[in-house]
Design an enzyme around this catalytic site. Structure first.
Site, PDB file in Angstrom:
ATOM      1  N   LEU A 225      58.054 -53.718  23.786  1.00 19.92           N
ATOM      2  CA  LEU A 225      56.666 -54.149  23.907  1.00 19.92           C
ATOM      3  C   LEU A 225      55.692 -52.979  23.892  1.00 19.92           C
ATOM      4  CD1 LEU A 225      54.755 -56.554  24.347  1.00 19.92           C
ATOM      5  CD2 LEU A 225      55.046 -56.209  26.817  1.00 19.92           C
ATOM      6  N   ASP A 226      54.752 -53.006  22.958  1.00 14.50           N
ATOM      7  CA  ASP A 226      53.667 -52.019  22.835  1.00 14.50           C
ATOM      8  C   ASP A 226      54.167 -50.596  22.663  1.00 14.50           C
ATOM      9  OD1 ASP A 226      51.674 -53.980  23.091  1.00 14.50           O
ATOM     10  OD2 ASP A 226      51.803 -53.922  25.276  1.00 14.50           O
TER      11      ASP A 226
END
Length: 281
Positions: A225-226
């Site tokens: 994530l990210d």
């Protein structure tokens, strides 16, 4: 104009092989950028824009010939396409409209070399706004219990229709299964407070902590994530006088411009991924 992007293990004679191939087919190189991570065992990256009369009819043969004569022996990854043809893009959004509407507006004005073929949202709020641009809007609700089915519907909707997916403030986490199955790159945008102020109310917490810089990051989405390869970032300085609401407004402005740059650069073949980082020409 033709666009050729190449990456391979570095070594002598690569540029010569590529330019000789184009010269023999009467192509005129009008722009060329290259970069190497190291002369011995490094990775070589090249982006060339060339003019070739009748490119549209020659493209398939040109691509096949380049693969056989140049890319094969070099064990190179490459993309060869007509740069005048816009890439097909699907935009994913939730309730925030600033990034979504900005991309639609820039596309309508001819500022982005893309064709938005679909908007997908887990909420119906923005349907009328999108309709004003003449772009199909699909509302696919999503919850933890329905996530797998919802992503299956999204994949079916997009299959064979898009070259890029852009998460224009889509407030859902894409599963690894979706990212593997979609078959095209996915670009995401988020504010610069991660990971310090993850979750709800980041600008309120940033105000409480007295931050002096706010910004945005556009990156390719991965299962982490990210943490995908970063394409573009920008910041603006703020002071103690700025309210949390003003922070959010300035943050939205930066998100719009950073995402638009990232989409434009990707569509123009300027972004080459090298592991966890990117080369930007």
């Amino acid at each position: 104009m033709g666009l050729l992007v190449v990456s391979c293990v570095d070594g002598p004679g690569i540029v010569s092989k590529i330019t000789t191939f184009l010269h023999r087919r009467a192509a005129n190189i009008v722009q060329s950028d290259q970069y190497s991570t190291g002369p011995r065992g490094g990775r070589f990256f090249l982006r060339i824009v060339f003019h070739l009369p009748g490119l549209a009819t020659e493209l398939a043969g040109l691509e096949r010939g380049f693969g056989e004569e140049v890319a094969g022996p070099l064990r190179a990854d490459f993309q060869l396409r007509d740069a005048s043809v816009p890439i097909r893009v699907a935009l994913f959004a939730s309730r925030y409209d600033h990034c979504l509407l900005d991309l639609l507006w820039r596309t309508r004005r001819g500022e982005l070399p893309i064709e938005v073929v679909q908007v997908v949202s887990n909420h119906a709020d923005l349907a009328s706004d999108v309709a004003a641009f003449g772009v199909p809007f699909e509302h696919i609700p999503m919850s933890q219990a329905t996530k797998a089915d919802a992503e299956s519907r999204q994949l079916e909707l997009l299959r064979g229709r898009v070259d890029l997916v852009v998460l224009a403030r889509y407030m859902q986490i894409l599963s690894g299964d979706f990212l593997n199955a979609v078959g095209v790159p996915v670009i995401n945008i988020h504010h610069s407070f991660l990971p310090a102020f993850a979750g709800a109310g980041p600008y309120e917490r940033a105000k409480e902590r007295g931050v002096k810089l706010i910004g945005a990051t556009a990156h390719y989405a991965t299962e982490d994530l990210d943490e995908g390869p970063i394409i573009e970032q920008d910041v603006v300085r703020v002071s103690h006088r700025v309210t949390a609401r003003e922070l959010a407004q300035r943050g939205a402005d930066i998100e719009r411009t950073v995402l638009a740059r990232a989409v434009a650069w990707h569509a123009e073949g300027r972004v080459l991924v090298n592991g966890r980082t990117t080369i930007i020409f």
